[in-house]
Design a protein around this motif. Structure first.
Motif, PDB file in Angstrom:
ATOM      1  N   ALA A  63     -43.337 -29.233 -49.109  1.00  0.00           N
ATOM      2  CA  ALA A  63     -43.901 -30.402 -49.353  1.00  0.00           C
ATOM      3  C   ALA A  63     -43.483 -31.432 -50.280  1.00  0.00           C
ATOM      4  CB  ALA A  63     -45.552 -30.192 -49.628  1.00  0.00           C
ATOM      5  N   ALA A  64     -43.100 -30.899 -51.414  1.00  0.00           N
ATOM      6  CA  ALA A  64     -42.464 -31.565 -52.703  1.00  0.00           C
ATOM      7  C   ALA A  64     -40.882 -32.305 -52.033  1.00  0.00           C
ATOM      8  CB  ALA A  64     -41.986 -30.723 -53.760  1.00  0.00           C
ATOM      9  N   ALA A  65     -40.156 -31.534 -51.230  1.00  0.00           N
ATOM     10  CA  ALA A  65     -38.834 -31.960 -50.718  1.00  0.00           C
ATOM     11  C   ALA A  65     -39.414 -32.778 -49.773  1.00  0.00           C
ATOM     12  CB  ALA A  65     -38.352 -30.820 -49.921  1.00  0.00           C
ATOM     13  N   ALA A  69     -32.936 -37.717 -52.913  1.00  0.00           N
ATOM     14  CA  ALA A  69     -32.243 -36.701 -51.629  1.00  0.00           C
ATOM     15  C   ALA A  69     -32.024 -35.242 -52.480  1.00  0.00           C
ATOM     16  CB  ALA A  69     -31.411 -37.317 -50.983  1.00  0.00           C
ATOM     17  N   LEU A  70     -31.196 -35.555 -53.777  1.00  0.00           N
ATOM     18  CA  LEU A  70     -30.747 -34.293 -54.374  1.00  0.00           C
ATOM     19  C   LEU A  70     -31.889 -33.512 -54.914  1.00  0.00           C
ATOM     20  CD1 LEU A  70     -27.572 -35.641 -56.304  1.00  0.00           C
ATOM     21  CD2 LEU A  70     -27.904 -34.127 -54.358  1.00  0.00           C
ATOM     22  N   VAL A  71     -32.957 -34.178 -55.547  1.00  0.00           N
ATOM     23  CA  VAL A  71     -34.019 -33.326 -55.869  1.00  0.00           C
ATOM     24  C   VAL A  71     -34.780 -32.789 -54.886  1.00  0.00           C
ATOM     25  CG1 VAL A  71     -36.500 -33.823 -56.914  1.00  0.00           C
ATOM     26  CG2 VAL A  71     -34.718 -35.164 -57.652  1.00  0.00           C
ATOM     27  N   GLY A  72     -34.831 -33.402 -53.541  1.00  0.00           N
ATOM     28  CA  GLY A  72     -35.352 -32.835 -52.348  1.00  0.00           C
ATOM     29  C   GLY A  72     -34.750 -31.621 -51.907  1.00  0.00           C
ATOM     30  N   ALA A  73     -33.289 -31.670 -52.251  1.00  0.00           N
ATOM     31  CA  ALA A  73     -32.306 -30.649 -51.879  1.00  0.00           C
ATOM     32  C   ALA A  73     -32.706 -29.358 -52.746  1.00  0.00           C
ATOM     33  CB  ALA A  73     -31.060 -30.861 -51.974  1.00  0.00           C
TER      34      ALA A  73
END
Length: 396
Positions: free
Chosen positions: A207-209, A372-376
């Motif tokens: 969900a955080a991603a 996007a990197l944090v999501g990765a």
């Protein structure tokens, strides 16, 4: 009822619904000119739209469980046509914000209703591809709205595309009401057990991603035409073509990743999570490219490739979700996952627009790259978590 018929009807409904909903994204340059808006104010239009969606997503999901997708999807599409017409008739910025909020609220019927139809009526082993094909309706409808709104604006006026979308929505809603079978089982309207879902660590990470990746998805869709016009120096019509091409490549991404999710061997969570990880990392890289690219053709090519990843991840996002929750939790998990996606769109568009106005689009795109990197990073946590034997995907 055959799987082919279910997917075809749901796909047609999703295209019509998305034409109405995403017409707002295609019309951002016209809102700017009509009401004298800056970048942040344009972003608030997108925020109002997604806020309506987020607020009503769970209540409409509960009503879908109670009354079935035949009724809620038909009523939802008719409601979308009303909202689309109200946006076209808006005569002030405040009325515009209220109208897009109402439009977004009835779009909340889309995800619960279409996912319920797919998961209830599609056999295991074909669900990931079916979800991917169904999700093509989102990008196909968005692409069609981009061409419709910008194309008719160049020969008539910007509201003309909204009126055409309204007419198409009414026709499809009536056809869906007649063709989709009745007789769904009804039950009590209820909300997801969020306590149980929040106790699920892999689900929390996914969900955080979704918050991070959703910010990139909705912001890219909302600002592509403005960016192409203001920064690249092309016409609004060319920006509409770029947005449509972005959506087409996103459609391809959803189908390809859905097929890969079914076809690749190995543990479902790891193989599907790995696909989602590639999409997140590639999105970050392409946002960086978008920040520095110059020229119309180079920018258009960048956005076409970007669409495959940043718009193409939603199908595999839900497929990955099926590997971390049980089949009984899938409905609630889907609602929470979609809420996470739209939550990212509540803040990111105005911030993106403010950065574009103050320091330029380069920093705006770099912001999305960082998200996007944090999501990765969150996706990596999902992949490394222990497998859940009773997950919805374990039926494969």
């Amino acid at each position: 009822m055959s799987v082919y018929r279910v997917v075809t009807l749901i796909l047609g409904w999703q295209v019509a619904a998305s034409v109405c909903y995403y017409a707002v994204f295609a019309a951002t340059p016209f809102f700017r000119d009509e009401f004298g808006l800056g970048g942040a104010a344009v972003g608030l239009v997108v925020t109002a739209l997604t806020l309506g969606y987020a607020v009503f997503l769970l209540p409409l999901g509960a009503l879908t469980d109670r009354f079935g997708e035949h009724r809620t999807l038909t009523a939802g599409l008719l409601g979308l046509t009303v909202g689309t017409a109200l946006v076209a008739r808006a005569d002030s910025y405040l009325v515009l914000l209220v109208s897009v909020f109402l439009l977004g609220s009835v779009y909340g019927t889309a995800m619960p209703g279409t996912n319920k139809a797919i998961f209830d009526r599609t056999p295991p082993g074909r669900q990931n591809l079916a979800i991917g094909v169904k999700q093509v309706g989102v990008t196909a409808g968005s692409g069609a709205s981009a061409l419709l709104v910008t194309g008719l604006a160049s020969v008539l006026y910007w509201q003309a595309g909204f009126y055409v979308a309204t007419a198409v929505g009414v026709a499809v809603a009536l056809a869906f009401w007649v063709a989709y079978p009745r007789g769904e089982q009804t039950g009590e309207a209820s909300y997801p057990d969020f306590r149980r879902l929040l106790a699920n660590r892999p689900y929390r990470s996914l969900a955080a991603a979704g918050v991070c990746l959703g910010a990139g998805l909705f912001t890219t869709t909302g600002y592509t035409i403005l960016y192409v016009e203001e920064s690249v120096g092309a016409s609004v019509a060319f920006g509409g073509v770029v947005l449509a091409a972005l959506q087409v490549s996103g459609s391809v991404g959803r189908v390809v990743t859905g097929w890969l999710s079914d076809a690749l061997p190995g543990d479902p969570r790891r193989r599907i999570g790995a696909i989602l990880l590639v999409q997140a990392v590639a999105s970050a890289a392409l946002f960086v490219v978008a920040a520095f690219v110059e020229g119309r053709l180079a920018a258009a090519a960048t956005f076409v490739v970007l669409g495959f990843f940043v718009l193409g991840f939603t199908g595999v996002y839900y497929s990955c979700m099926a590997t971390v929750v049980s089949a009984e939790e899938m409905g609630g998990a889907t609602g929470g996952g979609q809420l996470a996606l739209t939550s990212g769109a509540l803040v990111a568009p105005p911030v993106f627009g403010h950065l574009a106005d103050t320091v330029g689009y380069r920093w705006s795109w770099l912001l999305l790259a960082g998200l996007a990197l944090v999501g990765a990073g969150f996706v990596v946590r999902v992949i490394l978590a222990e497998s859940t034997p009773e997950s919805a995907a374990s039926a494969e």
